[in-house]
Design a protein around this motif. Structure first.
Motif, PDB file in Angstrom:
ATOM      1  N   GLY A 104      -0.112  15.364  -1.396  1.00 25.36           N
ATOM      2  CA  GLY A 104       0.337  15.373  -2.641  1.00 25.36           C
ATOM      3  C   GLY A 104       0.948  13.690  -2.493  1.00 25.36           C
ATOM      4  N   GLN A 105       2.011  13.371  -3.661  1.00 29.11           N
ATOM      5  CA  GLN A 105       2.631  12.055  -3.436  1.00 29.11           C
ATOM      6  C   GLN A 105       3.737  12.107  -3.366  1.00 29.11           C
ATOM      7  OE1 GLN A 105       0.549   8.987  -5.761  1.00 29.11           O
ATOM      8  NE2 GLN A 105      -0.965   9.430  -4.660  1.00 29.11           N
ATOM      9  N   ARG A 106       4.567  11.619  -2.352  1.00 29.64           N
ATOM     10  CA  ARG A 106       6.199  11.901  -2.347  1.00 29.64           C
ATOM     11  C   ARG A 106       6.838  10.574  -2.841  1.00 29.64           C
ATOM     12  NH1 ARG A 106       8.120  11.814   3.885  1.00 29.64           N
ATOM     13  NH2 ARG A 106       9.970  11.820   2.690  1.00 29.64           N
ATOM     14  N   PRO A 107       7.960  10.847  -3.574  1.00 30.17           N
ATOM     15  CA  PRO A 107       8.496   9.470  -3.756  1.00 30.17           C
ATOM     16  C   PRO A 107       9.388   8.929  -2.757  1.00 30.17           C
ATOM     17  CG  PRO A 107       9.765  11.350  -4.611  1.00 30.17           C
ATOM     18  CD  PRO A 107       8.713  11.937  -3.812  1.00 30.17           C
ATOM     19  N   VAL A 108       9.375   7.674  -2.490  1.00 30.23           N
ATOM     20  CA  VAL A 108       9.952   7.080  -1.583  1.00 30.23           C
ATOM     21  C   VAL A 108      10.725   5.727  -2.059  1.00 30.23           C
ATOM     22  CG1 VAL A 108       9.872   5.938   0.547  1.00 30.23           C
ATOM     23  CG2 VAL A 108       8.480   7.427   0.244  1.00 30.23           C
ATOM     24  N   TRP A 109      12.049   5.897  -2.001  1.00 36.47           N
ATOM     25  CA  TRP A 109      12.861   4.888  -2.679  1.00 36.47           C
ATOM     26  C   TRP A 109      13.113   3.680  -2.132  1.00 36.47           C
ATOM     27  CZ3 TRP A 109      13.541  10.013  -3.793  1.00 36.47           C
ATOM     28  CH2 TRP A 109      13.477  10.146  -5.146  1.00 36.47           C
ATOM     29  N   ALA A 110      12.443   2.594  -2.277  1.00 37.62           N
ATOM     30  CA  ALA A 110      12.444   1.398  -1.624  1.00 37.62           C
ATOM     31  C   ALA A 110      13.922   0.660  -2.232  1.00 37.62           C
ATOM     32  CB  ALA A 110      11.427   0.440  -2.002  1.00 37.62           C
ATOM     33  N   PRO A 111      14.671   0.594  -1.026  1.00 38.07           N
ATOM     34  CA  PRO A 111      15.840  -0.058  -1.365  1.00 38.07           C
ATOM     35  C   PRO A 111      15.845  -1.350  -1.964  1.00 38.07           C
ATOM     36  CG  PRO A 111      15.763   0.399   1.109  1.00 38.07           C
ATOM     37  CD  PRO A 111      14.444   0.668   0.462  1.00 38.07           C
ATOM     38  N   GLU A 112      14.920  -2.191  -1.757  1.00 42.36           N
ATOM     39  CA  GLU A 112      14.608  -3.635  -2.427  1.00 42.36           C
ATOM     40  C   GLU A 112      14.658  -3.502  -4.136  1.00 42.36           C
ATOM     41  OE1 GLU A 112      13.633  -2.873   1.317  1.00 42.36           O
ATOM     42  OE2 GLU A 112      12.223  -2.822  -0.221  1.00 42.36           O
ATOM     43  N   THR A 113      13.564  -2.770  -4.275  1.00 38.74           N
ATOM     44  CA  THR A 113      13.363  -2.781  -5.648  1.00 38.74           C
ATOM     45  C   THR A 113      14.045  -1.721  -6.342  1.00 38.74           C
ATOM     46  OG1 THR A 113      11.415  -1.175  -5.465  1.00 38.74           O
ATOM     47  CG2 THR A 113      10.967  -3.556  -5.195  1.00 38.74           C
ATOM     48  N   GLY A 114      14.319  -0.594  -5.439  1.00 42.17           N
ATOM     49  CA  GLY A 114      14.998   0.450  -6.389  1.00 42.17           C
ATOM     50  C   GLY A 114      14.259   1.286  -6.922  1.00 42.17           C
ATOM     51  N   GLN A 115      12.967   0.955  -7.325  1.00 41.32           N
ATOM     52  CA  GLN A 115      12.067   1.664  -7.821  1.00 41.32           C
ATOM     53  C   GLN A 115      11.452   2.811  -6.784  1.00 41.32           C
ATOM     54  OE1 GLN A 115      11.613   1.752 -11.339  1.00 41.32           O
ATOM     55  NE2 GLN A 115      13.311   0.211 -10.818  1.00 41.32           N
ATOM     56  N   PRO A 116      11.049   3.920  -7.498  1.00 41.42           N
ATOM     57  CA  PRO A 116      10.466   5.016  -6.521  1.00 41.42           C
ATOM     58  C   PRO A 116       8.888   4.466  -6.240  1.00 41.42           C
ATOM     59  CG  PRO A 116      10.744   5.931  -8.683  1.00 41.42           C
ATOM     60  CD  PRO A 116      11.538   4.517  -8.616  1.00 41.42           C
ATOM     61  N   GLU A 117       8.750   4.493  -5.182  1.00 45.95           N
ATOM     62  CA  GLU A 117       7.108   4.299  -4.668  1.00 45.95           C
ATOM     63  C   GLU A 117       6.799   5.480  -4.167  1.00 45.95           C
ATOM     64  OE1 GLU A 117       7.839  -0.198  -2.869  1.00 45.95           O
ATOM     65  OE2 GLU A 117       7.313   1.231  -1.561  1.00 45.95           O
ATOM     66  N   THR A 118       5.295   5.710  -4.019  1.00 47.54           N
ATOM     67  CA  THR A 118       4.846   6.964  -3.807  1.00 47.54           C
ATOM     68  C   THR A 118       3.949   6.671  -2.620  1.00 47.54           C
ATOM     69  OG1 THR A 118       2.907   6.742  -5.104  1.00 47.54           O
ATOM     70  CG2 THR A 118       4.728   8.063  -6.150  1.00 47.54           C
ATOM     71  N   LEU A 119       4.136   7.897  -1.671  1.00 52.68           N
ATOM     72  CA  LEU A 119       3.595   7.860  -0.240  1.00 52.68           C
ATOM     73  C   LEU A 119       2.741   8.972  -0.166  1.00 52.68           C
ATOM     74  CD1 LEU A 119       3.780   6.000   2.379  1.00 52.68           C
ATOM     75  CD2 LEU A 119       5.481   7.812   3.171  1.00 52.68           C
ATOM     76  N   GLU A 120       1.486   8.887   0.075  1.00 50.46           N
ATOM     77  CA  GLU A 120       0.777  10.270  -0.042  1.00 50.46           C
ATOM     78  C   GLU A 120       0.946  10.920   1.257  1.00 50.46           C
ATOM     79  OE1 GLU A 120      -3.398   8.479  -2.127  1.00 50.46           O
ATOM     80  OE2 GLU A 120      -3.568   9.638  -0.167  1.00 50.46           O
ATOM     81  N   PHE A 121       0.913  12.240   0.947  1.00 47.48           N
ATOM     82  CA  PHE A 121       1.241  13.033   2.328  1.00 47.48           C
ATOM     83  C   PHE A 121       0.060  14.103   2.277  1.00 47.48           C
ATOM     84  CE2 PHE A 121       2.604  17.056   0.664  1.00 47.48           C
ATOM     85  CZ  PHE A 121       3.393  16.606  -0.627  1.00 47.48           C
ATOM     86  N   SER A 122      -0.225  14.662   3.390  1.00 44.69           N
ATOM     87  CA  SER A 122      -1.228  15.635   3.650  1.00 44.69           C
ATOM     88  C   SER A 122      -0.862  16.578   4.940  1.00 44.69           C
ATOM     89  CB  SER A 122      -2.481  15.188   3.931  1.00 44.69           C
ATOM     90  OG  SER A 122      -3.495  16.313   4.213  1.00 44.69           O
ATOM     91  N   ARG A 123      -0.572  17.746   4.701  1.00 41.13           N
ATOM     92  CA  ARG A 123      -0.389  18.716   5.944  1.00 41.13           C
ATOM     93  C   ARG A 123      -0.954  19.924   5.954  1.00 41.13           C
ATOM     94  NH1 ARG A 123       5.589  20.900   7.938  1.00 41.13           N
ATOM     95  NH2 ARG A 123       4.744  21.815   9.650  1.00 41.13           N
ATOM     96  N   THR A 124      -1.433  20.137   6.835  1.00 42.48           N
ATOM     97  CA  THR A 124      -2.314  21.439   7.207  1.00 42.48           C
ATOM     98  C   THR A 124      -1.699  22.444   8.095  1.00 42.48           C
ATOM     99  OG1 THR A 124      -4.448  20.048   7.164  1.00 42.48           O
ATOM    100  CG2 THR A 124      -4.538  22.216   8.106  1.00 42.48           C
ATOM    101  N   LEU A 125      -1.607  23.795   7.625  1.00 40.70           N
ATOM    102  CA  LEU A 125      -0.946  24.872   8.462  1.00 40.70           C
ATOM    103  C   LEU A 125      -1.849  25.933   8.832  1.00 40.70           C
ATOM    104  CD1 LEU A 125       1.869  25.984   9.036  1.00 40.70           C
ATOM    105  CD2 LEU A 125       1.551  27.222   7.038  1.00 40.70           C
ATOM    106  N   GLN A 126      -1.959  26.283   9.964  1.00 44.02           N
ATOM    107  CA  GLN A 126      -2.964  27.162  10.411  1.00 44.02           C
ATOM    108  C   GLN A 126      -2.147  28.390  10.590  1.00 44.02           C
ATOM    109  OE1 GLN A 126      -5.840  25.682  11.533  1.00 44.02           O
ATOM    110  NE2 GLN A 126      -6.608  27.999  12.301  1.00 44.02           N
TER     111      GLN A 126
END
Lengths: 135, 123
Positions: free
Chosen positions: A74-96
């Motif tokens: 998915g894409q998780r929001p990351v709030w950049a302190p400088e712009t204050g706008q949420p940026e998104t960071l892709e994540f992927s997690r696999t569970l066995q």
């Protein structure tokens, strides 16, 4: 009694210490926790995965179930302190998982910022009570 | 705007956390974002005191009868955060929303007082 005389070589000890620390660092868990954090519940029929992932776009969550593996992307929001706008960071997690699950019956829900995935074991693999016929 | 110490823990076994929080200041307002997974708009109680804002969020713990927790990476609990407020907040205009476990607070600033000339009348 034999007196064994060792010449102390400080460089050899230092090299050994360095080697031990390096090996310890490689074997230890990564310092960054995996995202999203997961709690896994289990019963005889299957699993429920719960993941804390507030602020995701539900449409962008991708869950892949295959055999004993579950992957959440998915894409998780990351709030950049400088712009204050949420940026998104892709994540992927696999569970066995400890045993295979049925991809067809998998269900997922995202509400209140928590992702819940219900996974069932394939019907054929569920243990069943065998009735005994007296003969 | 800063956060200050939270109230002491209650006697119950309920856990209380300080949520991950981001505070941003713009010329018009303070914007606060708190991550409170498990909460919806019914979960939060926000009190505006003279000099501070108190956020209390209650989260329903997971109940899965018949299931056993076999792997845990996070704990569930309630959230509390206390913000020390600056003087220039427009208290009537404070807004709060929660969506998918994210609480957003908007605290508009009072418009800067304009200099005005005071007319003098004979009296």
């Amino acid at each position: 009694m034999r007196l064994v005389h060792h010449r102390w070589n400080p460089w050899r000890d230092l090299a050994r210490l360095q080697h031990d620390i390096q090996r310890l660092a490689q074997n230890s868990r990564p310092s960054q926790p995996e995202y999203p954090p997961l709690n896994v519940y289990q019963n005889a029929e299957g699993f429920v995965l719960k993941a804390e992932a507030p602020g995701l776009d539900p449409a962008a969550i991708d869950i892949d179930v295959s055999g004993e593996t579950v992957t959440v992307r998915g894409q998780r929001p990351v709030w950049a302190p400088e712009t204050g706008q949420p940026e998104t960071l892709e994540f992927s997690r696999t569970l066995q998982l400890p045993f295979a699950v049925d991809a067809q019956s998998a269900e997922a829900r995202y509400e209140r910022g928590v992702l819940t995935v219900r996974l069932q074991r394939p019907a054929a693999q569920l243990s069943r009570k065998v009735s005994v016929t007296a003969g | 705007m800063t956060t200050c110490a939270t109230a002491p823990a209650t006697e119950t076994v309920e856990r209380q956390f300080v949520p991950r929080t981001q505070i941003r200041e713009t010329p018009e307002a303070w914007e606060v974002v708190c991550e409170v997974p498990g909460a919806d708009d019914q979960s939060a109680e926000i009190s505006l005191e003279p000099d501070r804002l108190i956020v209390n969020v209650r989260v329903q713990p997971t109940e899965l009868p018949g299931y056993q927790l076999v792997h845990r990476e996070y704990r569930e609990g309630n959230y509390q955060q206390i913000f020390k407020l600056p003087d220039n907040i427009d208290r009537q205009a404070v807004e709060a929303t929660i969506r998918q476990g994210v609480l957003r607070l908007k605290l508009p600033k009072l418009p800067v007082a304009q200099t005005r000339k005071v007319p003098v009348v004979a009296g």
